[in-house]
Write an enzyme that holds these catalytic residues in place. Structure first.
Site, PDB file in Angstrom:
ATOM      1  N   CYS A   8      -5.693  -7.432   1.731  1.00 38.55           N
ATOM      2  CA  CYS A   8      -5.820  -7.972   0.251  1.00 38.55           C
ATOM      3  C   CYS A   8      -4.894  -6.983  -0.358  1.00 38.55           C
ATOM      4  O   CYS A   8      -4.152  -5.942   0.292  1.00 38.55           O
ATOM      5  CB  CYS A   8      -7.103  -8.313  -0.301  1.00 38.55           C
ATOM      6  SG  CYS A   8      -7.976  -6.852  -0.690  1.00 38.55           S
ATOM      7  N   CYS A  84      -2.110 -10.934  -1.034  1.00 31.65           N
ATOM      8  CA  CYS A  84      -1.175 -10.003  -0.976  1.00 31.65           C
ATOM      9  C   CYS A  84       0.340 -10.510  -1.002  1.00 31.65           C
ATOM     10  O   CYS A  84       1.353  -9.811  -1.186  1.00 31.65           O
ATOM     11  CB  CYS A  84      -1.317  -8.803   0.035  1.00 31.65           C
ATOM     12  SG  CYS A  84      -1.371  -9.641   1.986  1.00 31.65           S
ATOM     13  N   CYS A  88       2.639  -8.109   1.993  1.00 33.97           N
ATOM     14  CA  CYS A  88       2.130  -7.926   3.386  1.00 33.97           C
ATOM     15  C   CYS A  88       3.218  -7.902   4.380  1.00 33.97           C
ATOM     16  O   CYS A  88       3.997  -8.753   4.513  1.00 33.97           O
ATOM     17  CB  CYS A  88       1.316  -9.193   3.957  1.00 33.97           C
ATOM     18  SG  CYS A  88      -0.386  -9.057   2.997  1.00 33.97           S
TER      19      CYS A  88
END
Length: 139
Positions: A8, A84, A88
């Site tokens: 996250c 995210c 990410c």
């Protein structure tokens, strides 16, 4: 044995709960890690998250946010992301699953419990996908 990182933004809420719930449910059958795309290693897990996890007998108070690295994603079998977005890393050939869950930071405990319980449900579903045909999680 599968390796699953939960990712996250800050690694102080959703991903920490996911890792702890996954580890408890998977036992020694699979491994889990958690990280955040903008994690502060000097930070702490959100107090409300610690509280609702202790209700289940899981103490994550001593865990610290960890920054997401490409190495973590590269060794993963399944990468579970939670909010995210583009932060990410994308590693070709990896399976990605996005769990659209609200950030528990600053929310009332009843809301955080609901997020925790939804994560537990999704963890069980993921574990069922990871179990090879003909085997059970308890074996």
């Amino acid at each position: 044995m599968a390796s699953v990182p939960f990712v996250c933004l800050h690694n102080a809420g959703r991903s920490q709960m996911s890792q702890a719930l996954f580890e408890r449910a998977a036992g020694r059958h699979h491994t889990a890690e958690s990280a955040g795309s903008v994690a502060d290693p000097g930070g702490h897990v959100h107090a409300e998250v610690v509280t609702v996890m202790r209700e289940l007998g899981i103490d994550i108070a001593d865990r610290r946010p960890q920054p997401l690295t490409n190495e973590l994603a590269e060794r993963a079998d399944v990468v579970v992301t939670m909010g995210c977005g583009d932060a990410c890393p994308y590693i070709p050939g990896k399976r990605y699953v996005d769990w659209d869950l609200p950030d528990p930071k600053g929310r009332p405990l009843d809301d955080v419990r609901a997020i925790r319980d939804e994560i537990a449900r999704r963890v069980e579903a993921l574990l069922n996908e990871l179990v090879p045909q003909g085997e059970s999680q308890a074996s």
